[in-house]
Design a protein around this motif. Structure first.
Motif, PDB file in Angstrom:
ATOM      1  N   LYS A  77       0.832  -1.201   0.000  1.00  0.00           N
ATOM      2  CA  LYS A  77       0.000   0.000   0.000  1.00  0.00           C
ATOM      3  C   LYS A  77       0.867   1.252   0.000  1.00  0.00           C
ATOM      4  O   LYS A  77       0.562   2.219  -0.707  1.00  0.00           O
ATOM      5  CB  LYS A  77      -0.961   0.009   1.193  1.00  0.00           C
ATOM      6  CG  LYS A  77      -1.966   1.137   1.091  1.00  0.00           C
ATOM      7  CD  LYS A  77      -3.174   0.938   1.953  1.00  0.00           C
ATOM      8  CE  LYS A  77      -3.058   1.744   3.205  1.00  0.00           C
ATOM      9  NZ  LYS A  77      -4.308   1.720   3.999  1.00  0.00           N
ATOM     10  N   SER A  78       1.968   1.236   0.754  1.00  0.00           N
ATOM     11  CA  SER A  78       2.799   2.459   0.765  1.00  0.00           C
ATOM     12  C   SER A  78       3.445   2.705  -0.590  1.00  0.00           C
ATOM     13  O   SER A  78       3.628   3.861  -0.987  1.00  0.00           O
ATOM     14  CB  SER A  78       3.839   2.472   1.881  1.00  0.00           C
ATOM     15  OG  SER A  78       4.149   1.207   2.302  1.00  0.00           O
ATOM     16  N   GLU A  79       3.757   1.641  -1.325  1.00  0.00           N
ATOM     17  CA  GLU A  79       4.308   1.839  -2.669  1.00  0.00           C
ATOM     18  C   GLU A  79       3.240   2.341  -3.642  1.00  0.00           C
ATOM     19  O   GLU A  79       3.525   3.142  -4.536  1.00  0.00           O
ATOM     20  CB  GLU A  79       4.945   0.541  -3.176  1.00  0.00           C
ATOM     21  CG  GLU A  79       6.261   0.248  -2.460  1.00  0.00           C
ATOM     22  CD  GLU A  79       6.708  -1.197  -2.574  1.00  0.00           C
ATOM     23  OE1 GLU A  79       7.878  -1.455  -2.278  1.00  0.00           O
ATOM     24  OE2 GLU A  79       5.888  -2.071  -2.943  1.00  0.00           O
ATOM     25  N   LEU A  80       2.016   1.893  -3.423  1.00  0.00           N
ATOM     26  CA  LEU A  80       0.905   2.408  -4.242  1.00  0.00           C
ATOM     27  C   LEU A  80       0.732   3.909  -3.971  1.00  0.00           C
ATOM     28  O   LEU A  80       0.574   4.712  -4.889  1.00  0.00           O
ATOM     29  CB  LEU A  80      -0.388   1.642  -3.933  1.00  0.00           C
ATOM     30  CG  LEU A  80      -1.657   2.126  -4.622  1.00  0.00           C
ATOM     31  CD1 LEU A  80      -1.539   2.030  -6.149  1.00  0.00           C
ATOM     32  CD2 LEU A  80      -2.873   1.319  -4.159  1.00  0.00           C
ATOM     33  N   ILE A  81       0.807   4.278  -2.697  1.00  0.00           N
ATOM     34  CA  ILE A  81       0.693   5.696  -2.313  1.00  0.00           C
ATOM     35  C   ILE A  81       1.804   6.520  -2.966  1.00  0.00           C
ATOM     36  O   ILE A  81       1.555   7.587  -3.530  1.00  0.00           O
ATOM     37  CB  ILE A  81       0.725   5.833  -0.770  1.00  0.00           C
ATOM     38  CG1 ILE A  81      -0.585   5.294  -0.187  1.00  0.00           C
ATOM     39  CG2 ILE A  81       0.962   7.283  -0.346  1.00  0.00           C
ATOM     40  CD1 ILE A  81      -0.556   5.036   1.307  1.00  0.00           C
ATOM     41  N   GLU A  82       3.027   5.988  -2.952  1.00  0.00           N
ATOM     42  CA  GLU A  82       4.146   6.697  -3.585  1.00  0.00           C
ATOM     43  C   GLU A  82       3.923   6.862  -5.085  1.00  0.00           C
ATOM     44  O   GLU A  82       4.214   7.917  -5.654  1.00  0.00           O
ATOM     45  CB  GLU A  82       5.464   5.956  -3.330  1.00  0.00           C
ATOM     46  CG  GLU A  82       6.015   6.210  -1.940  1.00  0.00           C
ATOM     47  CD  GLU A  82       7.121   5.249  -1.557  1.00  0.00           C
ATOM     48  OE1 GLU A  82       7.816   4.725  -2.456  1.00  0.00           O
ATOM     49  OE2 GLU A  82       7.288   5.012  -0.343  1.00  0.00           O
ATOM     50  N   ALA A  83       3.406   5.805  -5.709  1.00  0.00           N
ATOM     51  CA  ALA A  83       3.146   5.871  -7.155  1.00  0.00           C
ATOM     52  C   ALA A  83       2.071   6.911  -7.463  1.00  0.00           C
ATOM     53  O   ALA A  83       2.191   7.678  -8.429  1.00  0.00           O
ATOM     54  CB  ALA A  83       2.729   4.500  -7.679  1.00  0.00           C
ATOM     55  N   ILE A  84       1.026   6.971  -6.629  1.00  0.00           N
ATOM     56  CA  ILE A  84      -0.053   7.941  -6.854  1.00  0.00           C
ATOM     57  C   ILE A  84       0.474   9.365  -6.628  1.00  0.00           C
ATOM     58  O   ILE A  84       0.133  10.288  -7.362  1.00  0.00           O
ATOM     59  CB  ILE A  84      -1.262   7.658  -5.921  1.00  0.00           C
ATOM     60  CG1 ILE A  84      -1.829   6.251  -6.170  1.00  0.00           C
ATOM     61  CG2 ILE A  84      -2.350   8.717  -6.077  1.00  0.00           C
ATOM     62  CD1 ILE A  84      -2.240   5.960  -7.587  1.00  0.00           C
TER      63      ILE A  84
END
Lengths: 110, 102
Positions: free
Chosen positions: A5-12
């Motif tokens: 989830k934190s990598e998804l947040i970084e990507a967004i």
């Protein structure tokens, strides 16, 4: 490999030109809204991605597989996901890329 | 629930995003997840669940209509494993569960 989830947040944050804090709010809000819909017993349909449904289960008598002792399993509701056609094809077309099955700890939670 | 209602949640709850921006961001979330899965990577959303990929070997199946044997080709499939927290959320404070969660 894989995305948390934190990598998804970084990507967004990167792709949407947002601060990480703001991107985190967005991602949390999306999954919160989805969780609330499922709690209401509502299905969720995301075109091109897939759909989530809630299935009710009746109570039944289970068994502890180790001891053989009967264990009552209460009625419950479980979420299910059905992959959409577009994503299904996209995933199948990635077969030439080897899966890195790092650990199989897919039950991991927090 | 559809994507439009998720967009409404982002728009009304977060504040500061226009409706268009909210819609674009929700699209971006699902688009990013799709691209990630399309690269053969799994996704773990803590508190919600994991989207995991599995490679299936070719196997023998049957046409359910006719009963004729058919070959089911090798394929990669996507499964969703709900997190314990999501399962609890569906069973807490409802008649279904009795508090005996995971």
């Amino acid at each position: 490999m894989g995305m948390t989830k934190s990598e998804l947040i970084e990507a967004i944050a990167a792709r949407g030109e947002l601060t990480k804090a703001r991107a985190e709010q967005v991602v949390n809000c999306v999954f919160d809204a989805m969780t609330e819909a499922l709690q209401r017993g509502e299905g969720i349909e995301i075109r091109g991605f897939g759909s989530f449904t809630v299935r009710p289960y009746k109570p039944y008598a289970g068994r502890n597989p180790r001891t053989g002792q009967p264990v009552p399993v209460p009625a419950k509701r479980l979420p299910f996901f059905k992959v959409g056609k577009e994503l299904k094809e996209l995933v199948n077309n990635s077969r030439h890329i080897a899966l890195v099955d790092d650990d199989d700890d897919d039950n991991h939670d927090d | 629930m559809t994507k439009a209602e998720i967009v409404t949640a982002v728009y009304t709850r977060l504040g500061g995003f226009s409706k268009k921006e909210s819609a674009d961001l929700v699209d971006l979330v699902f688009e990013t997840m799709k691209e990630t899965l399309g690269r053969g990577e799994k996704i773990k959303i803590s508190g919600f669940g994991n989207f995991v990929l599995r490679d299936k070997r070719q196997r023998q199946g049957r046409n359910p209509q006719t009963g004729d044997p058919i070959v089911i080709t090798a394929r990669r499939v996507l499964n969703f494993k709900a997190s314990q927290l999501l399962k609890q959320a569906l069973n807490d404070e409802r008649s279904a569960g009795d508090g005996e969660a995971g």
